[in-house]
Scaffold this active site. Structure first.
Site, PDB file in Angstrom:
ATOM      1  N   ARG A  86       0.850  -1.193   0.000  1.00 51.23           N
ATOM      2  CA  ARG A  86       0.000   0.000   0.000  1.00 51.23           C
ATOM      3  C   ARG A  86       0.882   1.238   0.000  1.00 51.23           C
ATOM      4  O   ARG A  86       1.920   1.269   0.637  1.00 51.23           O
ATOM      5  CB  ARG A  86      -0.898   0.017   1.240  1.00 51.23           C
ATOM      6  CG  ARG A  86      -2.070  -0.944   1.152  1.00 51.23           C
ATOM      7  CD  ARG A  86      -2.987  -0.804   2.352  1.00 51.23           C
ATOM      8  NE  ARG A  86      -2.389  -1.342   3.556  1.00 51.23           N
ATOM      9  CZ  ARG A  86      -1.817  -0.633   4.501  1.00 51.23           C
ATOM     10  NH1 ARG A  86      -1.792   0.687   4.411  1.00 51.23           N
ATOM     11  NH2 ARG A  86      -1.289  -1.189   5.564  1.00 51.23           N
ATOM     12  N   TYR A 217      -1.546  -3.604  -6.885  1.00 49.66           N
ATOM     13  CA  TYR A 217      -1.245  -4.437  -5.716  1.00 49.66           C
ATOM     14  C   TYR A 217      -2.239  -4.257  -4.576  1.00 49.66           C
ATOM     15  O   TYR A 217      -2.569  -3.130  -4.189  1.00 49.66           O
ATOM     16  CB  TYR A 217       0.166  -4.106  -5.177  1.00 49.66           C
ATOM     17  CG  TYR A 217       0.754  -5.262  -4.387  1.00 49.66           C
ATOM     18  CD1 TYR A 217       1.427  -6.296  -5.030  1.00 49.66           C
ATOM     19  CD2 TYR A 217       0.600  -5.340  -3.014  1.00 49.66           C
ATOM     20  CE1 TYR A 217       1.937  -7.367  -4.319  1.00 49.66           C
ATOM     21  CE2 TYR A 217       1.107  -6.414  -2.296  1.00 49.66           C
ATOM     22  CZ  TYR A 217       1.780  -7.426  -2.956  1.00 49.66           C
ATOM     23  OH  TYR A 217       2.286  -8.494  -2.250  1.00 49.66           O
ATOM     24  N   GLY A 218      -2.657  -5.364  -3.993  1.00 51.51           N
ATOM     25  CA  GLY A 218      -3.356  -5.425  -2.704  1.00 51.51           C
ATOM     26  C   GLY A 218      -4.354  -4.316  -2.456  1.00 51.51           C
ATOM     27  O   GLY A 218      -5.226  -4.027  -3.273  1.00 51.51           O
ATOM     28  N   GLY A 219      -4.202  -3.694  -1.307  1.00 51.34           N
ATOM     29  CA  GLY A 219      -5.158  -2.684  -0.864  1.00 51.34           C
ATOM     30  C   GLY A 219      -5.280  -1.495  -1.800  1.00 51.34           C
ATOM     31  O   GLY A 219      -6.269  -0.772  -1.768  1.00 51.34           O
ATOM     32  N   LYS A 226      -9.668  -2.280   1.612  1.00 54.20           N
ATOM     33  CA  LYS A 226      -9.380  -1.104   2.441  1.00 54.20           C
ATOM     34  C   LYS A 226     -10.194   0.115   2.000  1.00 54.20           C
ATOM     35  O   LYS A 226     -10.682   0.886   2.820  1.00 54.20           O
ATOM     36  CB  LYS A 226      -7.883  -0.777   2.386  1.00 54.20           C
ATOM     37  CG  LYS A 226      -6.984  -1.925   2.787  1.00 54.20           C
ATOM     38  CD  LYS A 226      -7.247  -2.373   4.185  1.00 54.20           C
ATOM     39  CE  LYS A 226      -6.292  -3.481   4.596  1.00 54.20           C
ATOM     40  NZ  LYS A 226      -6.548  -3.930   5.968  1.00 54.20           N
ATOM     41  N   HIS A 246     -10.765  -2.056  11.510  1.00 54.71           N
ATOM     42  CA  HIS A 246      -9.654  -2.899  11.042  1.00 54.71           C
ATOM     43  C   HIS A 246      -9.422  -3.988  12.092  1.00 54.71           C
ATOM     44  O   HIS A 246      -8.458  -3.926  12.853  1.00 54.71           O
ATOM     45  CB  HIS A 246      -8.417  -2.005  10.878  1.00 54.71           C
ATOM     46  CG  HIS A 246      -7.287  -2.653  10.164  1.00 54.71           C
ATOM     47  ND1 HIS A 246      -5.975  -2.252  10.323  1.00 54.71           N
ATOM     48  CD2 HIS A 246      -7.246  -3.682   9.278  1.00 54.71           C
ATOM     49  CE1 HIS A 246      -5.180  -2.986   9.573  1.00 54.71           C
ATOM     50  NE2 HIS A 246      -5.927  -3.868   8.923  1.00 54.71           N
ATOM     51  N   SER A 268      -1.456  -3.487  10.355  1.00 55.20           N
ATOM     52  CA  SER A 268      -1.152  -4.460   9.309  1.00 55.20           C
ATOM     53  C   SER A 268       0.105  -5.256   9.671  1.00 55.20           C
ATOM     54  O   SER A 268       1.078  -4.694  10.181  1.00 55.20           O
ATOM     55  CB  SER A 268      -0.894  -3.731   7.998  1.00 55.20           C
ATOM     56  OG  SER A 268      -1.956  -2.848   7.744  1.00 55.20           O
ATOM     57  N   CYS A 270       0.704  -7.471  11.945  1.00 53.39           N
ATOM     58  CA  CYS A 270       1.018  -7.613  13.380  1.00 53.39           C
ATOM     59  C   CYS A 270       0.334  -8.852  13.954  1.00 53.39           C
ATOM     60  O   CYS A 270       0.160  -8.960  15.169  1.00 53.39           O
ATOM     61  CB  CYS A 270       0.575  -6.387  14.154  1.00 53.39           C
ATOM     62  SG  CYS A 270       1.617  -4.946  13.866  1.00 53.39           S
ATOM     63  N   GLY A 271      -0.098  -9.790  13.102  1.00 54.38           N
ATOM     64  CA  GLY A 271      -0.573 -11.067  13.620  1.00 54.38           C
ATOM     65  C   GLY A 271      -2.076 -11.209  13.755  1.00 54.38           C
ATOM     66  O   GLY A 271      -2.532 -12.087  14.479  1.00 54.38           O
ATOM     67  N   THR A 273      -4.126 -12.355  11.439  1.00 57.05           N
ATOM     68  CA  THR A 273      -4.492 -13.643  10.842  1.00 57.05           C
ATOM     69  C   THR A 273      -4.101 -14.778  11.791  1.00 57.05           C
ATOM     70  O   THR A 273      -4.857 -15.734  11.985  1.00 57.05           O
ATOM     71  CB  THR A 273      -3.820 -13.791   9.463  1.00 57.05           C
ATOM     72  OG1 THR A 273      -4.128 -12.629   8.693  1.00 57.05           O
ATOM     73  CG2 THR A 273      -4.307 -15.018   8.720  1.00 57.05           C
ATOM     74  N   ASP A 293      -9.461  -9.502   9.155  1.00 54.82           N
ATOM     75  CA  ASP A 293      -8.964  -8.162   8.825  1.00 54.82           C
ATOM     76  C   ASP A 293      -9.975  -7.038   9.069  1.00 54.82           C
ATOM     77  O   ASP A 293      -9.578  -5.962   9.476  1.00 54.82           O
ATOM     78  CB  ASP A 293      -8.524  -8.134   7.358  1.00 54.82           C
ATOM     79  CG  ASP A 293      -7.668  -6.915   7.023  1.00 54.82           C
ATOM     80  OD1 ASP A 293      -6.801  -6.562   7.845  1.00 54.82           O
ATOM     81  OD2 ASP A 293      -7.871  -6.318   5.957  1.00 54.82           O
ATOM     82  N   ASN A 383       6.403  -8.345   2.142  1.00 59.28           N
ATOM     83  CA  ASN A 383       4.947  -8.169   2.063  1.00 59.28           C
ATOM     84  C   ASN A 383       4.331  -9.129   1.044  1.00 59.28           C
ATOM     85  O   ASN A 383       3.288  -8.865   0.469  1.00 59.28           O
ATOM     86  CB  ASN A 383       4.594  -6.720   1.703  1.00 59.28           C
ATOM     87  CG  ASN A 383       3.103  -6.414   1.906  1.00 59.28           C
ATOM     88  OD1 ASN A 383       2.471  -6.934   2.827  1.00 59.28           O
ATOM     89  ND2 ASN A 383       2.540  -5.580   1.034  1.00 59.28           N
ATOM     90  N   ALA A 384       4.997 -10.276   0.811  1.00 57.59           N
ATOM     91  CA  ALA A 384       4.412 -11.300  -0.066  1.00 57.59           C
ATOM     92  C   ALA A 384       3.107 -11.783   0.566  1.00 57.59           C
ATOM     93  O   ALA A 384       2.972 -11.809   1.783  1.00 57.59           O
ATOM     94  CB  ALA A 384       5.384 -12.465  -0.216  1.00 57.59           C
ATOM     95  N   ARG A 385       2.151 -12.168  -0.267  1.00 60.14           N
ATOM     96  CA  ARG A 385       0.805 -12.462   0.252  1.00 60.14           C
ATOM     97  C   ARG A 385       0.252 -13.767  -0.311  1.00 60.14           C
ATOM     98  O   ARG A 385       0.575 -14.169  -1.423  1.00 60.14           O
ATOM     99  CB  ARG A 385      -0.151 -11.334  -0.158  1.00 60.14           C
ATOM    100  CG  ARG A 385       0.213  -9.952   0.375  1.00 60.14           C
ATOM    101  CD  ARG A 385      -0.155  -9.811   1.817  1.00 60.14           C
ATOM    102  NE  ARG A 385       0.107  -8.474   2.320  1.00 60.14           N
ATOM    103  CZ  ARG A 385      -0.685  -7.837   3.190  1.00 60.14           C
ATOM    104  NH1 ARG A 385      -1.779  -8.417   3.649  1.00 60.14           N
ATOM    105  NH2 ARG A 385      -0.374  -6.637   3.613  1.00 60.14           N
ATOM    106  N   ARG A 416       2.798  -3.616  17.924  1.00 67.11           N
ATOM    107  CA  ARG A 416       4.157  -4.123  18.203  1.00 67.11           C
ATOM    108  C   ARG A 416       4.846  -3.113  19.084  1.00 67.11           C
ATOM    109  O   ARG A 416       5.224  -2.045  18.610  1.00 67.11           O
ATOM    110  CB  ARG A 416       4.961  -4.206  16.900  1.00 67.11           C
ATOM    111  CG  ARG A 416       4.659  -5.373  16.055  1.00 67.11           C
ATOM    112  CD  ARG A 416       5.490  -5.320  14.772  1.00 67.11           C
ATOM    113  NE  ARG A 416       4.958  -6.314  13.871  1.00 67.11           N
ATOM    114  CZ  ARG A 416       5.365  -7.577  13.821  1.00 67.11           C
ATOM    115  NH1 ARG A 416       6.375  -7.979  14.562  1.00 67.11           N
ATOM    116  NH2 ARG A 416       4.799  -8.426  12.996  1.00 67.11           N
ATOM    117  N   GLY A 512      -0.112 -19.730  19.858  1.00 68.78           N
ATOM    118  CA  GLY A 512      -1.131 -20.481  20.600  1.00 68.78           C
ATOM    119  C   GLY A 512      -1.166 -20.131  22.077  1.00 68.78           C
ATOM    120  O   GLY A 512      -2.195 -20.314  22.755  1.00 68.78           O
TER     121      GLY A 512
END
Ligand code: OXD
Ligand code: MN
Length: 610
Positions: A86, A217-219, A226, A246, A268, A270-271, A273, A293, A383-385, A416, A512
């Site tokens: 983005r 690309y993406g967003g 987004k 978000h 984005s 930061c975990g 998913t 998301d 930032n591979a998706r 983070r 976990g």
């Protein structure tokens, strides 16, 4: 939009118009007249159409079909190296009043921006196909990118049923997208057409329009995500009394079978998913995914906030996703998926950093170069998706498509933060929770172009996604809280999985084991979990966090749950100047919460004899 007359040959090539909605028909005609595509295709959302897009992408050299046994029905795509994330500096909110975009958004006058964009879009689709993608909930995207069409097939419910729902006079959000690379007659196309020089991602909140130029690309390009589901939807939510956030949505079930739903906002990469699909390490606990998301939350007839996931797929950050960090994501994308900017193995599969314990001996990296372990470069772009259907997730909730949504018991904010912010902290009430959301900060990641690891305030993880003035957004959160019975509102928490020791090692195992924190939150919402009141909020009482079976030094736990009064005091000036940016639209409630925090910290510092 300026009125264009469609050249005759364009009228002839629109073969399959599928709508009876007059406004949509006119908009598509005018858009085609402006962009001058070779042909217009209305997307029906069928598998036949999806397969056609994959074939087009392979023929154009954009995609490689992955090995049919290892990754059935999946492709691998490499973008232009200048189009990988983005682009926040080219995102504009074009509200009529500059003040309504607020200090965190780039603003442009809507009329001026329309003039600029109209020039850019004029002839922008020459030599290409204009696809019309009807997207559930309810928007329509026009694009000249088959990659976007294929991706939207995964990310949303698209096609004919949407048009039926739209009816002859339904309203819809208009999303216009072009890669900004017209093709001269007989010219060869590039594998990833885009405009490396000019990019604009523009939102017109009052007229519910999106114009996106130059990126595939993406967003930037999947406008349902987004641009619509957050930036435009946040404005709709403000106007209509709901929340577009978000946030991931998860369901958690305790060993006795009782279930609660939680939503969580993290910036984005930061975990989100990982948390949404977590396999709890605590025996007997189960997590189910509703979304990873975006959450749209509205009050239900029961007076509680109910959340739906407006998407149908996951556009997840690939590097770091492994059987250890997120086995359910790996299982989700085992087929019917699109992989972008990963590395490729000699036997036709994809790979990214940390996917396996040891990297394969040879790869071709995302820049098409031979790659071998130890050569000092990452094989996949950070930032591979993976783009993959949510329904394939092994822990998808049976409720994930329930149009009424799921009742939310707790909302989590997190970022983070190597220091200061403890593992978990419960807000004193909704207003204090809104305050905690407003002062969230996090280190930047590769999901957006720019420096990585820089600490910045990212209120509610919405900094790049709020379609209006953030001060008004905070006020909207307070209004939502004030409009409800406090006992029915979700409790709010601030969490931080990313605390580090002085040597830079993570103090908390995460993944976990985050179920331990979710368990405490679950118990708090049931009224059983024990907490202690501190100057920053309520933290787990000694022994209240279930650490059974976890080997973690007492000193690490003490640090994770320490209220770092000095650290917070040292951050106050930055927090104050962050909030001052929203004046005069900062709501009084947040001013009061800031003052109250300062007082509590000062009292604690005096008590500690500092
Ligand atoms: C995303 C992002 O793609 O936040 O979800 O960047
Ligand atoms: Mn996101």
């Amino acid at each position: 939009m300026a009125r264009f007359t469609l050249p005759k040959r364009h009228r002839l090539i629109e073969t399959n118009r599928m709508t009876e909605n007059r406004k949509l028909e006119v908009w598509v005609q005018e858009t085609a007249a402006m962009c001058q595509p070779e042909r217009v295709v209305w997307c029906d959302g069928s598998d036949h159409e999806y397969q056609l897009m994959l074939r087009l992408l392979v023929q154009a050299g954009t995609a490689i079909r992955l090995d049919g046994e290892r990754r059935p029905n999946s492709i691998f795509v490499r973008s232009d190296p200048a189009d990988v994330a983005r682009v926040e500096e080219f995102i504009f909110i074009c509200s009529r009043q500059q003040g309504d975009a607020g200090p965190t958004n780039h603003w442009r006058d809507p009329a001026e921006m329309k003039r600029t964009l109209t020039q850019l879009f004029s002839g922008a689709m020459k030599g290409r196909t204009l696809y019309v993608i009807p997207i559930a909930k309810v928007g329509v995207q026009v694009t000249d990118s088959p990659y976007v069409v294929a991706s939207m097939h995964i990310m949303a419910r698209v096609g004919a049923p949407v048009l039926e729902a739209l009816g002859p006079d339904g309203e819809f959000v208009r999303g216009l997208h072009s890669v900004g690379a017209p093709l001269a007659e007989h010219a060869a196309d590039s594998p990833w057409p885009c405009n490396t020089g000019t990019k604009y991602i523009c939102h017109f909140p009052e007229t519910r329009e999106i114009w996106s130029f130059g990126s595939g690309y993406g967003g930037n390009a999947l406008l349902g995500k987004k641009c619509h589901a957050l930036r435009i939807a946040s404005v709709q939510a403000r106007d209509e009394g709901w929340l577009a956030e978000h946030m991931l949505i998860l369901g958690i079930t305790n060993p006795e079978g009782r279930k609660a739903y939680m939503a969580a906002a993290f910036p984005s990469a930061c975990g989100k998913t990982n948390l949404a699909m977590m396999n709890p390490t605590l025996p007997g606990w189960r997590v189910e995914t509703i979304g990873d998301d975006i959450a749209w939350m509205k009050f239900g007839a029961d007076g509680r906030l109910h959340a739906i996931n407006p998407e149908a797929g996951f556009f997840g950050v690939a590097p770091g996703t492994s059987m250890r960090s997120n086995p359910n994501a790996l299982r989700t994308c085992r087929e019917n998926s699109i992989f972008t900017n990963c590395a490729i193995t000699p036997d036709g599969d994809v790979w990214w950093e940390e996917m396996t314990e040891a990297p394969p001996p040879e790869l071709v990296d995302w820049l098409r170069r031979p790659w071998a372990p130890g050569n000092g470069r990452t094989a996949a772009h950070p930032n591979a998706r993976f783009t993959t259907p949510a329904r394939q997730c092994p822990v998808i909730s049976p409720e994930w498509e329930n149009p009424k949504g799921v009742p939310i018991s707790a909302i989590l904010f997190g970022g983070r933060r190597a220091g200061v912010v403890p593992l978990v902290n419960e807000a004193l009430d909704w207003r204090h929770g809104t305050f905690l959301g407003s002062i969230m900060s996090s280190e930047t990641t590769a999901a957006a172009a720019g420096a990585v690891g820089r600490l910045r305030f990212d209120p509610f993880a919405m900094l790049p996604f709020c379609g209006y003035h953030m001060g008004d957004y905070f006020a909207h959160w307070l209004r939502i809280g004030a409009s409800a019975d406090p006992a029915q509102l979700p409790r709010i928490y601030h969490v931080n999985w990313f605390r580090k020791d002085p040597d830079g090692r993570f103090l908390w195992p995460g993944y976990g084991d985050n179920s331990r924190v979710l368990k405490w939150i679950f118990e708090r919402t049931e009224g059983t979990g024990k907490a202690v009141e501190t100057p920053i909020g309520r933290l787990p009482a000694p022994g209240a966090l279930d650490l059974s079976g976890l080997r973690i030094p007492d000193s690490s736990m003490a640090e994770l749950l320490r209220v770092d009064v000095e650290g917070w005091m040292a951050e106050l000036p930055a927090i104050k100047s962050h909030l001052a940016r929203f004046e005069p639209r900062l709501p009084q409630g947040l001013r009061e919460d800031l003052a109250a925090l300062e007082q509590r910290l000062q009292k604690a510092a005096v008590a500690a004899g500092r």
